[in-house]
Scaffold this motif. Sequence first.
Motif, PDB file in Angstrom:
ATOM      1  N   ASN A   1      -7.299  14.401   8.422  1.00 28.59           N
ATOM      2  CA  ASN A   1      -6.446  13.018   9.039  1.00 28.59           C
ATOM      3  C   ASN A   1      -5.578  12.420   8.366  1.00 28.59           C
ATOM      4  O   ASN A   1      -5.042  12.820   7.034  1.00 28.59           O
ATOM      5  N   GLY A   2      -5.160  11.367   9.171  1.00 24.54           N
ATOM      6  CA  GLY A   2      -3.972  10.824   8.451  1.00 24.54           C
ATOM      7  C   GLY A   2      -4.515   9.533   7.821  1.00 24.54           C
ATOM      8  O   GLY A   2      -5.467   9.191   7.516  1.00 24.54           O
ATOM      9  N   ILE A   3      -3.678   8.533   7.779  1.00 21.25           N
ATOM     10  CA  ILE A   3      -3.936   6.985   7.171  1.00 21.25           C
ATOM     11  C   ILE A   3      -4.204   6.843   5.854  1.00 21.25           C
ATOM     12  O   ILE A   3      -3.272   6.342   5.176  1.00 21.25           O
ATOM     13  N   SER A   4      -5.185   7.393   5.091  1.00 17.46           N
ATOM     14  CA  SER A   4      -5.510   7.335   3.816  1.00 17.46           C
ATOM     15  C   SER A   4      -6.267   8.483   3.154  1.00 17.46           C
ATOM     16  O   SER A   4      -6.886   9.410   4.005  1.00 17.46           O
ATOM     17  N   ARG A   5      -6.263   8.655   1.868  1.00 15.36           N
ATOM     18  CA  ARG A   5      -7.062   9.431   1.292  1.00 15.36           C
ATOM     19  C   ARG A   5      -8.666   9.285   1.518  1.00 15.36           C
ATOM     20  O   ARG A   5      -9.193  10.426   1.925  1.00 15.36           O
TER      21      ARG A   5
ATOM     22  N   PHE B   1     -14.808   1.330   7.676  1.00  9.85           N
ATOM     23  CA  PHE B   1     -13.449   1.282   8.306  1.00  9.85           C
ATOM     24  C   PHE B   1     -12.402   2.237   7.808  1.00  9.85           C
ATOM     25  O   PHE B   1     -11.271   2.123   8.332  1.00  9.85           O
ATOM     26  N   ASN B   2     -12.655   3.066   6.763  1.00  9.25           N
ATOM     27  CA  ASN B   2     -11.660   4.017   6.409  1.00  9.25           C
ATOM     28  C   ASN B   2     -11.726   5.226   7.492  1.00  9.25           C
ATOM     29  O   ASN B   2     -10.687   5.826   7.824  1.00  9.25           O
TER      30      ASN B   2
ATOM     31  N   ILE C   1      -0.372   8.527  -5.457  1.00 11.76           N
ATOM     32  CA  ILE C   1      -0.203   7.388  -4.615  1.00 11.76           C
ATOM     33  C   ILE C   1       0.225   8.053  -3.212  1.00 11.76           C
ATOM     34  O   ILE C   1       0.911   8.904  -3.336  1.00 11.76           O
ATOM     35  N   GLY C   2      -0.337   7.684  -2.320  1.00  9.92           N
ATOM     36  CA  GLY C   2       0.010   8.049  -0.906  1.00  9.92           C
ATOM     37  C   GLY C   2      -0.212   7.090   0.170  1.00  9.92           C
ATOM     38  O   GLY C   2      -0.293   5.924   0.105  1.00  9.92           O
ATOM     39  N   GLY C   3       0.319   7.512   1.285  1.00 10.62           N
ATOM     40  CA  GLY C   3       0.396   6.647   2.532  1.00 10.62           C
ATOM     41  C   GLY C   3       0.297   7.465   3.808  1.00 10.62           C
ATOM     42  O   GLY C   3       0.729   8.564   3.800  1.00 10.62           O
ATOM     43  N   GLY C   4      -0.109   6.846   4.738  1.00  8.49           N
ATOM     44  CA  GLY C   4      -0.501   7.646   6.161  1.00  8.49           C
ATOM     45  C   GLY C   4      -0.404   6.771   7.166  1.00  8.49           C
ATOM     46  O   GLY C   4      -0.325   5.525   7.310  1.00  8.49           O
TER      47      GLY C   4
ATOM     48  N   GLY D   1      -1.970   3.172   6.313  1.00  6.75           N
ATOM     49  CA  GLY D   1      -2.689   2.632   5.118  1.00  6.75           C
ATOM     50  C   GLY D   1      -1.803   3.214   3.801  1.00  6.75           C
ATOM     51  O   GLY D   1      -1.099   3.904   3.904  1.00  6.75           O
ATOM     52  N   LEU D   2      -1.892   2.495   2.853  1.00 13.54           N
ATOM     53  CA  LEU D   2      -1.475   2.902   1.511  1.00 13.54           C
ATOM     54  C   LEU D   2      -2.241   2.695   0.392  1.00 13.54           C
ATOM     55  O   LEU D   2      -3.086   1.637   0.263  1.00 13.54           O
TER      56      LEU D   2
END
Length: 473
Positions: A178-182, A199-200, A294-297, A323-324
Amino acid sequence: MFLMIFSFRISYAQDTIPETVLAKQKAGDFIDHTYKPLTLKLSDDGSKYIRFLFWNQMWARVTENNPGTLDVSGNPQATSTDIGIRRARVLAYAEISPRFLILSHWGINNQTFTNGGVPGGGLTGNPGGIPVAVDPTTGQGTAAGMSAKKPQLFFHDIWTEFKVVSELYVGMGLHYWNGISRMTSHSTLNFMAIDAPIFNWPLIELTDQFARQFGFYAKGQVGKWDYRLALNKPFSIGTGGRFDEANNRPVAANVINDNWATQGYIAYQFLEKENNKLPFFVGSYLGTKKVFNIGGGWHYHPEATNSRNGAGAIQNHDIKLFGLDTFLDLPLNKASGTALTTYAVFYQYDFGPNYMRNVGIMNVGFGAGTTQNGPGNAQPTIGTGSIFYTQSGFLLPKDILGDKGKLQPFGALTHKNFEFFNDSSWQYDLGMNYYINAHQAKVTLQYSQRPLFENFNRSGSAGEFILQTHIFL
């Protein structure tokens, strides 16, 4: 087949329990609780294998219900108690060559004493379900809908993957890259809090199948960069939005469409690298790794919702989700075994104007409720707006319990600011993990507080105690 299984069991037992340990066990001085992956070797060197994973998560709860909640008989119920299956899963993946991998993951989720089963519950089931009418004289409700009995197994993940080069793997199927966040690709095996905040997974059970979609994906690691990218065909579902005449505003909702979606998540790993053979991110390493990422998506699905204006005309909207986040897991004192785990994420969600979904995990409350939350433990969870979430846990010194296990107190804090409501809201979770054998066997107790809304304003709060037993092999 019998000989293969018997051979596997003997081989596994011999590999897992050294002779010194067996001698101590015979003497009654020591019991070995160490864990080794359940792997069937298909070659002498173990390079060809099938790996099996099994896990069960059981919940027992005391829930302060939302105002106006009814029990299954249609009677008012301020507090409910229940026990149920949060997850019961089996996962298997295999490699007979480093160039390709096959994976299947199946199970059930969210079976309670009132819901989670098949319609009617089979020949011996009762109708169960939501009280649809209440007799004002007796206060009793009539019910129709789903039963709690005989839940059906279904595939969570099923995909095939091929290695292109060491930095690039590609695959296709019903997948969890998936994308968005960890946390959008979080493993359910090693949560630090008792569960995800939901909500994740902003598409949960609408355009996805329990956080999965059909698609093509690419993943890999280049230096300290870890990436996953996907082109998906979301499930087609929805009846469209409306115009809220009472409040003079459009309200978006999902609409059936045929559009592809893109998603991705990219993270920079400052310290140790994490394993990305599978998509499932770890919640807490319990001091076994030094990780700082640190990530983002994002997730983008064009014209996936619509609403209506005051004249009744349809207006289409894209789903645009971003998401960040940052994740830190550090051993603090090797001698005492202490460790710190902390995670923080900021989401910016756009589903169209005033989009809102209420979610109640394993909700055993019925009726409509007298707040905008609905019945039971439901709360505004997913919508257009922003969400900030953070959690932290501290692994206490190992000498507190000695060889009986380890303790990890934790807490989580959430801020939601949805376009649908006039007020934003804060809420919290507090709990304790008792690790009998790391994440392989643990017991968790958590208290979760949630906000209540009336007339688009925050009007109060309610809470829930959850006891979870978790075993993973």
